[in-house]
Design a protein around this motif. Structure first.
Motif, PDB file in Angstrom:
ATOM      1  N   GLN A 193      47.660  36.969  48.970  1.00  0.00           N
ATOM      2  CA  GLN A 193      48.766  36.539  49.811  1.00  0.00           C
ATOM      3  C   GLN A 193      49.906  37.544  49.808  1.00  0.00           C
ATOM      4  O   GLN A 193      50.537  37.798  50.832  1.00  0.00           O
ATOM      5  CB  GLN A 193      49.297  35.174  49.327  1.00  0.00           C
ATOM      6  N   LEU A 194      50.171  38.143  48.636  1.00  0.00           N
ATOM      7  CA  LEU A 194      51.258  39.103  48.539  1.00  0.00           C
ATOM      8  C   LEU A 194      50.906  40.395  49.260  1.00  0.00           C
ATOM      9  O   LEU A 194      51.790  41.095  49.763  1.00  0.00           O
ATOM     10  CB  LEU A 194      51.553  39.383  47.057  1.00  0.00           C
ATOM     11  N   GLY A 195      49.602  40.695  49.345  1.00  0.00           N
ATOM     12  CA  GLY A 195      49.195  41.946  49.975  1.00  0.00           C
ATOM     13  C   GLY A 195      49.299  43.133  49.046  1.00  0.00           C
ATOM     14  O   GLY A 195      49.130  44.272  49.465  1.00  0.00           O
ATOM     15  N   PHE A 196      49.637  42.861  47.787  1.00  0.00           N
ATOM     16  CA  PHE A 196      49.722  43.930  46.790  1.00  0.00           C
ATOM     17  C   PHE A 196      48.810  43.563  45.636  1.00  0.00           C
ATOM     18  O   PHE A 196      48.831  42.435  45.177  1.00  0.00           O
ATOM     19  CB  PHE A 196      51.144  44.037  46.219  1.00  0.00           C
ATOM     20  N   TRP A 197      48.015  44.505  45.173  1.00  0.00           N
ATOM     21  CA  TRP A 197      47.362  44.274  43.881  1.00  0.00           C
ATOM     22  C   TRP A 197      48.437  44.382  42.825  1.00  0.00           C
ATOM     23  O   TRP A 197      49.330  45.221  42.921  1.00  0.00           O
ATOM     24  CB  TRP A 197      46.288  45.335  43.647  1.00  0.00           C
ATOM     25  N   TYR A 198      48.310  43.551  41.787  1.00  0.00           N
ATOM     26  CA  TYR A 198      49.384  43.499  40.793  1.00  0.00           C
ATOM     27  C   TYR A 198      49.546  44.811  40.025  1.00  0.00           C
ATOM     28  O   TYR A 198      50.532  44.999  39.326  1.00  0.00           O
ATOM     29  CB  TYR A 198      49.145  42.350  39.820  1.00  0.00           C
ATOM     30  N   VAL A 258      36.679  42.397  29.275  1.00  0.00           N
ATOM     31  CA  VAL A 258      38.038  42.905  29.419  1.00  0.00           C
ATOM     32  C   VAL A 258      38.175  43.705  30.724  1.00  0.00           C
ATOM     33  O   VAL A 258      39.189  43.608  31.421  1.00  0.00           O
ATOM     34  CB  VAL A 258      38.397  43.749  28.178  1.00  0.00           C
ATOM     35  N   SER A 259      37.125  44.450  31.080  1.00  0.00           N
ATOM     36  CA  SER A 259      37.157  45.189  32.349  1.00  0.00           C
ATOM     37  C   SER A 259      37.249  44.230  33.524  1.00  0.00           C
ATOM     38  O   SER A 259      38.010  44.461  34.471  1.00  0.00           O
ATOM     39  CB  SER A 259      35.907  46.050  32.489  1.00  0.00           C
ATOM     40  N   ALA A 260      36.460  43.149  33.455  1.00  0.00           N
ATOM     41  CA  ALA A 260      36.508  42.153  34.515  1.00  0.00           C
ATOM     42  C   ALA A 260      37.894  41.523  34.590  1.00  0.00           C
ATOM     43  O   ALA A 260      38.414  41.244  35.676  1.00  0.00           O
ATOM     44  CB  ALA A 260      35.449  41.085  34.279  1.00  0.00           C
ATOM     45  N   LEU A 261      38.516  41.314  33.427  1.00  0.00           N
ATOM     46  CA  LEU A 261      39.871  40.742  33.407  1.00  0.00           C
ATOM     47  C   LEU A 261      40.870  41.693  34.042  1.00  0.00           C
ATOM     48  O   LEU A 261      41.731  41.285  34.828  1.00  0.00           O
ATOM     49  CB  LEU A 261      40.299  40.456  31.973  1.00  0.00           C
ATOM     50  N   MET A 262      40.771  42.985  33.719  1.00  0.00           N
ATOM     51  CA  MET A 262      41.680  43.960  34.316  1.00  0.00           C
ATOM     52  C   MET A 262      41.514  43.959  35.829  1.00  0.00           C
ATOM     53  O   MET A 262      42.499  43.985  36.573  1.00  0.00           O
ATOM     54  CB  MET A 262      41.365  45.357  33.790  1.00  0.00           C
ATOM     55  N   ALA A 263      40.256  43.927  36.280  1.00  0.00           N
ATOM     56  CA  ALA A 263      39.999  43.919  37.714  1.00  0.00           C
ATOM     57  C   ALA A 263      40.597  42.671  38.354  1.00  0.00           C
ATOM     58  O   ALA A 263      41.188  42.731  39.432  1.00  0.00           O
ATOM     59  CB  ALA A 263      38.495  43.982  37.973  1.00  0.00           C
ATOM     60  N   THR A 264      40.457  41.520  37.670  1.00  0.00           N
ATOM     61  CA  THR A 264      40.929  40.266  38.251  1.00  0.00           C
ATOM     62  C   THR A 264      42.449  40.175  38.245  1.00  0.00           C
ATOM     63  O   THR A 264      43.065  39.768  39.224  1.00  0.00           O
ATOM     64  CB  THR A 264      40.331  39.085  37.472  1.00  0.00           C
ATOM     65  N   LEU A 265      43.052  40.566  37.114  1.00  0.00           N
ATOM     66  CA  LEU A 265      44.497  40.377  36.991  1.00  0.00           C
ATOM     67  C   LEU A 265      45.274  41.421  37.769  1.00  0.00           C
ATOM     68  O   LEU A 265      46.353  41.132  38.310  1.00  0.00           O
ATOM     69  CB  LEU A 265      44.908  40.452  35.519  1.00  0.00           C
ATOM     70  N   PHE A 266      44.776  42.651  37.798  1.00  0.00           N
ATOM     71  CA  PHE A 266      45.601  43.731  38.342  1.00  0.00           C
ATOM     72  C   PHE A 266      45.023  44.396  39.582  1.00  0.00           C
ATOM     73  O   PHE A 266      45.748  45.083  40.286  1.00  0.00           O
ATOM     74  CB  PHE A 266      45.849  44.780  37.262  1.00  0.00           C
ATOM     75  N   LEU A 267      43.727  44.230  39.849  1.00  0.00           N
ATOM     76  CA  LEU A 267      43.149  44.868  41.038  1.00  0.00           C
ATOM     77  C   LEU A 267      42.637  43.844  42.049  1.00  0.00           C
ATOM     78  O   LEU A 267      41.748  44.140  42.834  1.00  0.00           O
ATOM     79  CB  LEU A 267      42.018  45.824  40.647  1.00  0.00           C
ATOM     80  N   GLY A 268      43.174  42.646  42.022  1.00  0.00           N
ATOM     81  CA  GLY A 268      42.813  41.681  43.056  1.00  0.00           C
ATOM     82  C   GLY A 268      41.477  41.006  42.889  1.00  0.00           C
ATOM     83  O   GLY A 268      41.014  40.342  43.806  1.00  0.00           O
ATOM     84  N   GLY A 269      40.822  41.139  41.730  1.00  0.00           N
ATOM     85  CA  GLY A 269      39.569  40.438  41.487  1.00  0.00           C
ATOM     86  C   GLY A 269      38.501  40.776  42.506  1.00  0.00           C
ATOM     87  O   GLY A 269      38.274  41.946  42.808  1.00  0.00           O
ATOM     88  N   TRP A 270      37.902  39.722  43.083  1.00  0.00           N
ATOM     89  CA  TRP A 270      36.826  39.958  44.046  1.00  0.00           C
ATOM     90  C   TRP A 270      37.347  40.262  45.441  1.00  0.00           C
ATOM     91  O   TRP A 270      36.561  40.432  46.373  1.00  0.00           O
ATOM     92  CB  TRP A 270      35.876  38.766  44.099  1.00  0.00           C
ATOM     93  N   SER A 271      38.644  40.330  45.600  1.00  0.00           N
ATOM     94  CA  SER A 271      39.209  40.542  46.931  1.00  0.00           C
ATOM     95  C   SER A 271      38.870  41.946  47.449  1.00  0.00           C
ATOM     96  O   SER A 271      38.993  42.930  46.744  1.00  0.00           O
ATOM     97  CB  SER A 271      40.727  40.382  46.825  1.00  0.00           C
ATOM     98  N   VAL A 272      38.435  42.014  48.712  1.00  0.00           N
ATOM     99  CA  VAL A 272      38.149  43.301  49.336  1.00  0.00           C
ATOM    100  C   VAL A 272      39.459  43.844  49.896  1.00  0.00           C
ATOM    101  O   VAL A 272      40.164  43.133  50.608  1.00  0.00           O
ATOM    102  CB  VAL A 272      37.106  43.154  50.461  1.00  0.00           C
ATOM    103  N   PRO A 273      39.830  45.093  49.564  1.00  0.00           N
ATOM    104  CA  PRO A 273      41.134  45.603  50.014  1.00  0.00           C
ATOM    105  C   PRO A 273      41.241  45.737  51.533  1.00  0.00           C
ATOM    106  O   PRO A 273      40.242  45.997  52.215  1.00  0.00           O
ATOM    107  CB  PRO A 273      41.229  46.963  49.320  1.00  0.00           C
ATOM    108  N   PHE A 274      42.431  45.557  52.045  1.00  0.00           N
ATOM    109  CA  PHE A 274      42.770  45.723  53.469  1.00  0.00           C
ATOM    110  C   PHE A 274      41.926  44.848  54.374  1.00  0.00           C
ATOM    111  O   PHE A 274      41.575  45.232  55.480  1.00  0.00           O
ATOM    112  CB  PHE A 274      42.627  47.204  53.894  1.00  0.00           C
TER     113      PHE A 274
END
Lengths: 450, 174
Positions: A193-198, A258-274
């Protein structure tokens, strides 16, 4: 699209648990191969390439070898705890995966299936709770082996994990403040929703999380519990065959989680960018894709191909971090023990508290001023970026990484140009009198020849 | 399903509690204690108190018991404390505390039968409404940081004083 009936829920959960566990173990097996191949590449070797094409069957061979090898039991070990320790090590690393969403919801004839094993309301706290249990396996392994190297390794691992748990928890507070919730599905949704990965608005929190995650998984540069050059292999020195393998599986499973957590918390998880086609979230029992200008919820359109695509996105992000873990291990040297403690307690802890206060104030201010959407994310990105730059500048003053050797060495005033004498300190110091070879006039004792 | 799980967790919790007392090895006692705490967390989950369960595991099993583990292992506690426990004052204290607990529990049960002591407790419907309104964490955090702010801050200061005191004592010895 409807939610599942309870029978369908139970069946789908069983399928998800089985599939996720199998896939996780398979990935863990191939992570060991990846580690060996990447380390070989970094050290200009070939690595295992004999079993199967590119060594692809090496993990299978390793598995068979570990199962048929002899189990050793040290005579002085505490039998029960010695057997219990590997189980306790592997359990927290695996169960944490249950709360990580790995794809967009999947539509089936029986309803929409969430691609997460357990979407519990305390999501991230569950992760913290179980990762805090990871200490027991290593500590018990070290203690029950009745071996001084193993015991030292166990002690080091537990003090290190306790120290960095604090920094790990504090690095998550900004995420919770921004998402307003601790469930990982909602954190993914808020990032969409924010449009930004954390990773952008919370860049410093991301750096702290990565550092703490390395420490929590006992990976280089924080692998003091194993430290093969001083402690043989640390807490699992006495373990052999499959029990040793269980510690290895636990380590790699921990890295994967932990890698999956980093991806989820800071790189938008399963969200496809743009791409907004994958925005999906349960809101009041309806799967929505977002709100229109009038504030009404719009229904989402889950599809099988969307689930597969988002799963691929999640996989790419997770494996990226797995790659970083392997890359760092074969690049950086190990910390000294006091440096680990110094970094955890005297750097990460105060700075992350200050960062939480800074971000809390910024978010409150932006909320009061009614800033939302892109501007909100952009301002937070600027604030965090400034904090990150300041932090890196501070870290680079040769005070943290160099640790105690610099703290005890004479330093000039701030800003003054001091000749870099750190490496040649031994030469500058006078040789202690006790070690000096005294010239014996009678000529009988040791003499120094030039 | 929930009933079965409840009895499993209750059995592990009670069994673990016996294990803590009956184990001769302090590390064994500690692991039984962890099992008990984990099962109690499981019971909290069955009551839909997810937050409490997570905090229970995080704080008690993950932090406090690890400190216990440290103390036991670093002091290498042997069996020399057993004589103190099985005679004299130890026995009196053990039976006294057990009797007191039994008395309190009996009182609570009798009160529950008469429908007195639990009458003022809001039912599960009120709890559900609260959770729906504020979420699992908000239901606990909002009262804590508004109505009970003073008590919360005072507890914080108390802990801080204890911490500073511990460091001061340790520094003087060193």
């Amino acid at each position: 699209m409807d939610e599942l009936s309870s029978t369908a829920f139970v069946i789908s959960s069983m399928i998800k648990v089985t599939a996720a566990f199998t896939l996780m173990m398979a990935v863990v097996a191939y992570m060991t191969l990846a580690e060996r191949r990447v380390s070989a590449f970094i050290q200009d070797r070939l690595g295992p390439n004999r079993v199967g094409k590119f060594g692809l069957l090496q993990p299978v061979a390793d598995g068979i070898k570990n199962i048929v090898k002899e189990e050793t039991m040290p005579a002085t070990a505490n039998r029960r705890f010695f057997l219990l320790a590997p189980m306790l090590a592997i359990f927290p690393a695996v169960v944490v995966f249950a709360v990580i969403p790995f794809a967009a919801p999947l539509p089936t004839p029986w309803g929409v299936v969430d691609m997460i094993i357990a979407d519990i309301p305390v999501g991230m706290l569950y992760v913290l709770a179980f990762s805090s249990l990871g200490v027991y396996g290593m500590f018990l392994a070290g203690w029950a082996s009745n071996n001084k190297y193993a015991f030292l390794g166990g002690l080091r691992s537990s003090s290190q994990m306790i120290s960095y748990e604090v920094a790990l928890g504090l690095s998550l507070v900004p995420v919770f403040m921004l998402a307003g919730n601790v469930t990982l599905t909602e954190i993914v949704w808020q990032q969409q929703q924010l449009g930004f990965w954390y990773v952008l608005p919370l860049s410093l929190a991301f750096i702290f999380f990565v550092i703490s995650a390395f420490a929590e998984t006992n990976r280089l540069p924080f692998d003091l519990p194993e430290a093969e050059s001083e402690l043989v292999t640390g807490y699992h020195t006495e373990y052999s065959s499959m029990k040793f393998s269980m510690f290895m599986i636990a380590e790699y499973a921990h890295i994967l989680t932990v890698s999956a957590l980093m991806a989820t918390l800071f790189l938008g998880g399963w969200s496809v960018p743009f791409w907004s086609g994958d925005h999906m979230f349960w809101y009041d029992g309806v799967l929505i894709s977002g709100f229109n200008a009038a504030g009404e919820a719009m229904a989402a359109e889950p599809a099988v191909w969307k689930t597969l695509l988002t799963f691929a996105a999640f996989g790419v992000k997770t494996l990226f971090f797995v790659g970083v873990f392997i890359w760092v291990r074969w690049t950086l040297p190990r910390f000294r023990y006091d440096q680990v403690m110094h970094l955890g307690w005297k750097v990460l802890l105060p700075v992350s508290i200050a960062y939480v206060a800074l971000l809390g104030a910024t978010i409150l201010l932006l909320d009061q001023m009614g800033v939302t959407g892109f501007a909100f994310g952009a301002i937070l990105t600027l604030v965090s970026g400034a904090a990150t730059l300041a932090f890196i500048f501070f870290m680079d003053r040769g005070r943290v990484m160099e640790g105690a050797s610099v703290a005890s060495s004479p330093r000039g005033p701030r800003g003054a140009i001091v000749p870099d004498t750190r490496g040649v300190r031994e030469l500058r110091d006078p040789v202690p009198a006790a070690l000096q070879v005294r010239e014996d006039k009678s000529g009988s004792g040791p003499t120094v020849t030039h | 399903m929930t009933d079965i799980l409840f009895f499993v967790f209750a059995a592990v919790a009670a069994g673990g509690a016996f294990g803590v007392v009956l184990q001769k090895n302090p590390v064994g006692s500690l692991l039984f204690m962890v099992a008990t705490l984990g099962s109690v967390a499981g019971i909290f989950v069955l009551f839909e108190a997810h937050f409490l369960a997570a905090i229970q595991v995080m704080v008690y099993a993950g932090a406090i018991m690890v400190l216990f583990l440290f103390v036991i292992m670093l002091l290498n506690l042997g069996h020399d404390y057993r004589r103190d426990l099985t005679r004299g004052l130890g026995m009196i204290l053990a039976f006294g505390v057990t009797g007191l607990m039994a008395g309190l529990l009996a009182r609570q049960f009798r009160g529950a039968e008469e429908g007195l002591s639990l009458a003022h407790v809001p039912g599960p419907e009120a709890m559900d409404a609260l959770l729906a309104e504020k979420g699992a964490i908000g239901a606990l955090a909002i009262p804590l940081f508004t109505d009970y702010m003073l008590a919360f801050e005072l507890t914080g200061i108390l802990l801080l004083v204890a911490l500073v005191g511990a460091i001061a004592i340790a520094k003087r010895r060193a």
